[in-house]
Every structure is written in C-alpha cells, then in structure tokens.
Design a protein around this motif. Structure first.
Motif, PDB file in Angstrom:
ATOM      1  N   GLU A  16      15.091   3.394 -22.740  1.00 41.61           N
ATOM      2  CA  GLU A  16      14.070   2.674 -21.979  1.00 41.61           C
ATOM      3  C   GLU A  16      12.746   3.415 -21.945  1.00 41.61           C
ATOM      4  OE1 GLU A  16      14.463   2.571 -17.683  1.00 41.61           O
ATOM      5  OE2 GLU A  16      16.112   3.996 -17.789  1.00 41.61           O
ATOM      6  N   ALA A  19      10.823   2.268 -25.031  1.00 39.40           N
ATOM      7  CA  ALA A  19      10.609   0.836 -25.216  1.00 39.40           C
ATOM      8  C   ALA A  19       9.131   0.486 -25.092  1.00 39.40           C
ATOM      9  CB  ALA A  19      11.427   0.055 -24.193  1.00 39.40           C
ATOM     10  N   ASP A  20       8.655  -0.344 -26.036  1.00 41.65           N
ATOM     11  CA  ASP A  20       7.285  -0.871 -26.091  1.00 41.65           C
ATOM     12  C   ASP A  20       6.256   0.178 -26.490  1.00 41.65           C
ATOM     13  OD1 ASP A  20       5.727  -3.221 -25.945  1.00 41.65           O
ATOM     14  OD2 ASP A  20       4.813  -2.517 -24.096  1.00 41.65           O
ATOM     15  N   GLN A  59       3.958  -0.341 -35.221  1.00 42.25           N
ATOM     16  CA  GLN A  59       5.091  -1.157 -34.768  1.00 42.25           C
ATOM     17  C   GLN A  59       5.537  -0.750 -33.369  1.00 42.25           C
ATOM     18  OE1 GLN A  59       8.310  -1.636 -37.577  1.00 42.25           O
ATOM     19  NE2 GLN A  59       9.865  -1.696 -35.971  1.00 42.25           N
ATOM     20  N   ARG A  60       5.790  -1.741 -32.520  1.00 41.43           N
ATOM     21  CA  ARG A  60       6.289  -1.495 -31.168  1.00 41.43           C
ATOM     22  C   ARG A  60       7.806  -1.386 -31.194  1.00 41.43           C
ATOM     23  NH1 ARG A  60       2.404  -0.218 -27.187  1.00 41.43           N
ATOM     24  NH2 ARG A  60       0.454  -1.163 -27.872  1.00 41.43           N
ATOM     25  N   LEU A  61       8.304  -0.295 -30.615  1.00 38.61           N
ATOM     26  CA  LEU A  61       9.741  -0.075 -30.574  1.00 38.61           C
ATOM     27  C   LEU A  61      10.364  -0.833 -29.411  1.00 38.61           C
ATOM     28  CD1 LEU A  61       9.771   3.776 -31.250  1.00 38.61           C
ATOM     29  CD2 LEU A  61      10.239   1.945 -32.884  1.00 38.61           C
ATOM     30  N   GLN A  62      11.632  -1.176 -29.572  1.00 38.47           N
ATOM     31  CA  GLN A  62      12.383  -1.844 -28.515  1.00 38.47           C
ATOM     32  C   GLN A  62      13.599  -0.986 -28.152  1.00 38.47           C
ATOM     33  OE1 GLN A  62      11.125  -4.584 -27.101  1.00 38.47           O
ATOM     34  NE2 GLN A  62       9.426  -4.393 -28.577  1.00 38.47           N
ATOM     35  N   GLN A  63      14.020  -1.104 -26.900  1.00 32.03           N
ATOM     36  CA  GLN A  63      15.207  -0.371 -26.486  1.00 32.03           C
ATOM     37  C   GLN A  63      16.388  -0.763 -27.357  1.00 32.03           C
ATOM     38  OE1 GLN A  63      15.987  -0.618 -22.307  1.00 32.03           O
ATOM     39  NE2 GLN A  63      17.873   0.585 -22.390  1.00 32.03           N
ATOM     40  N   ASP A  65      16.620   0.196 -30.585  1.00 32.00           N
ATOM     41  CA  ASP A  65      16.264   0.420 -31.981  1.00 32.00           C
ATOM     42  C   ASP A  65      16.821   1.767 -32.445  1.00 32.00           C
ATOM     43  OD1 ASP A  65      14.893  -1.934 -32.169  1.00 32.00           O
ATOM     44  OD2 ASP A  65      12.887  -1.059 -32.094  1.00 32.00           O
ATOM     45  N   SER A 154       8.687   3.956 -17.725  1.00 28.46           N
ATOM     46  CA  SER A 154       8.305   2.789 -16.928  1.00 28.46           C
ATOM     47  C   SER A 154       7.616   3.218 -15.644  1.00 28.46           C
ATOM     48  CB  SER A 154       9.541   1.935 -16.611  1.00 28.46           C
ATOM     49  OG  SER A 154      10.548   2.711 -15.977  1.00 28.46           O
TER      50      SER A 154
END
Length: 313
Positions: A16, A19-20, A59-63, A65, A154
């Motif tokens: 997390e 992420a993003d 590129q934006r990463l996502q939780q 990946d 976050s």
C-alpha cells in the motif's frame, strides 16, 4: 525492508505504501544511493519489469504489482565512511500510520549540507523492520519539540495535504530578547528565501518577492530583559517565527542566524547554549481516521532552568 541483491534478480510486490506512485519515484526511494541516471537506464533497457512486462518511468504502480529488479550494487548509506548509529527518540504518539517524537535540539532531521545523518536515518537504522518511515515536515536543527514521521505513504500524502491547507495547529514557545510590544500580536509579513554568496540559506521580509506568512504571538510571561511568547503558526514558511520576531525588534534568544550575536555570547555565559525555540503543541486530525490528536512536548529541562534564573518584570 526488502534486501536488494547485488548478484541476482530481486522480486518485490508493491504494498500500500507504493500504490499510485510513479515507477521512477518508487525506485528512487527503494534504491537509495543509486544514481537516478542509472535507474532511468535500467527502466529504458527493460531490465525493470512490472508484472513481467516492460514499463515506462511514468507508469503508476498498483498494490500487488510484481517488480523484477536486476542485480544492483547499492552505495554506502553514510558519507565519509561514517556509520549511521541507530537511535530512538522520546515518543509522544505512535500507531500503525504515524509516529510523533520529541526531537532534542542540536539534531538535524535528515542528512545533507555537511551533516552525515539525522533523525530519519537514525530511526531507520534503529527500526530495520519498518517498512516505511518518512519525514512529514522539518524542524531546524537547533529547534526542539514535536516532529511527525509517517509510517504509511497514505498517511504521508494526507498529512502533506493538511499542511498545504494550513490545517495543523502548531504552537511554539520562543524567548524574545527585549519587551514584546503587545499581549497578542498578529504578524503578517511576506517572507523570501535566498542564498548568500557563501551558499547559506537565509530568509528575509520582502514585500515584493515574499510569500504570505502569518504568525500569532501571545505573551506568556514578561521578564526584565526578555519575553516568553507562544507562537501559533497560521502558515508554515521556512524560519517563519525566527524572521517575524527579528522583524519586530525582538529576535529569539540564542538564534545564531537572525539574532543578536553579542547578546547570544552573553547568554551562553549565563547558561543558554542553544536557541530558545521549542515546538510544544500540535493539534490536527489523524491522517487516516480523522480523530483529533492533541499532542504536547514540555519545555526541555535546559530551557526551564534558564527561565528560572531570569528576574521577572
């Protein structure tokens, strides 16, 4: 923290805290000590893979990946061969998202500008299993008091949003040289950052180039030659309290950058060997739950002892 191998491929699953984030920014934080030029080269060459495919630096990463990272030799974390000693600081508040410590005077919050390491490097050394530790804001090296460290990305993002919108209420105690003129005074003087020819960073009041800055000063106690003030920040500019007090003819006792240098030498002989500025009170919503936090750090003993020596007016 994930160990990056220098002789074989490392696979990392984005959590997390990643992420993003853009891929290049994520790798810059992960691969501390690796030049950015090298990071961009291994992205362009396809040695960095995201979910088994080539990826762009933007590129934006996502939780969840999965990243493939080639063998990389990380640079030493300390400069000049100096080992960063782990250190724990007095904890005022801690949960899974946020850590607030009471920083002592004389300790930088991070390394740089001739300082090999600071609070954040020492905390990371003392907490090797911590997955994420990032400074939320800064305190000057000679300022003591409340310092926030995010334990989740976050939380960091939300706290930075709060700071941009001047949500946190930050109160400091500062000892002014001389008699502060009013019981309560709103100081609204624009501040401009600049560098001296020697490279030293400074701030001055500048009506044309400065950025709006607002401090509310309230007298706590008057002494014969000093005034103890509470400073409530309505904005958070660099050196804001220090320059606003200087501009009002009452610099902070012990301030070696904006203060009265001859007075400071005399104060040292009488026991004040640091700048009298302390981040004492912080009120803000919790970054994840929204619950109000009211945090306090009492004046350090060396400051209370000095106040006890002063004759009151």
């Amino acid at each position: 923290m994930t160990d990056i191998r220098k002789d074989s491929v490392t696979f990392i699953t984005v959590d997390e805290n990643g992420a993003d984030q853009r891929l290049d920014n994520y790798l810059t934080r992960l691969l501390k000590g690796v030049p950015k030029s090298h990071i961009y080269r291994i992205i362009r060459s396809g040695e960095i893979r995201v979910n088994k495919g080539r990826a762009d630096a933007m590129q934006r990463l996502q939780q969840g990946d999965e990243l493939r990272i080639p063998p990389i030799r990380l640079a030493a974390k300390a400069t000049d061969g100096q080992v960063v000693p782990g250190a724990n600081f007095p904890i005022v508040y801690e949960d899974e998202a946020l850590l607030v410590i009471n920083k002592p005077a004389g300790v930088a919050v991070h390394g740089g500008s001739g300082v090999s390491f600071g609070v954040i490097e020492q905390l990371r050394k003392a907490r090797p299993d911590a997955r994420y530790l990032e400074l939320v804001h800064r305190l000057d090296r000679e300022t003591s008091g409340l310092l926030m460290i995010a334990k989740k990305r976050s939380a960091l993002v939300k706290l930075h949003e709060m700071i941009r919108n001047d949500v946190p209420q930050k109160r400091y105690f500062a000892l002014a040289l001389g008699q502060w003129p009013d019981k309560i005074r709103h100081v609204k003087l624009p501040l401009h950052r600049f560098h001296t020819p020697s490279g030293e960073r400074m701030v001055r009041v500048d009506e044309s180039l400065g950025i709006y800055a607002h401090t509310i000063f309230t007298v706590q106690q008057r002494y014969r030659d000093f005034t103890l003030l509470e400073a409530l920040l309505r904005t958070g500019r660099t050196h804001q309290i220090r320059v606003h007090m200087q501009a009002n003819g009452c610099p902070i006792a012990g301030d070696e950058k904006y203060g009265d240098f001859s007075a400071n030498r005399e104060l040292q002989r009488h026991g004040l060997k640091r700048m009298f500025l302390h981040a004492a009170n912080l009120v803000l919503p919790h970054p994840l739950t929204g619950e109000e936090l009211q945090l306090q750090a009492p004046l350090p003993p060396e400051l209370t002892r000095f106040l006890d020596t002063l004759p009151q007016s």
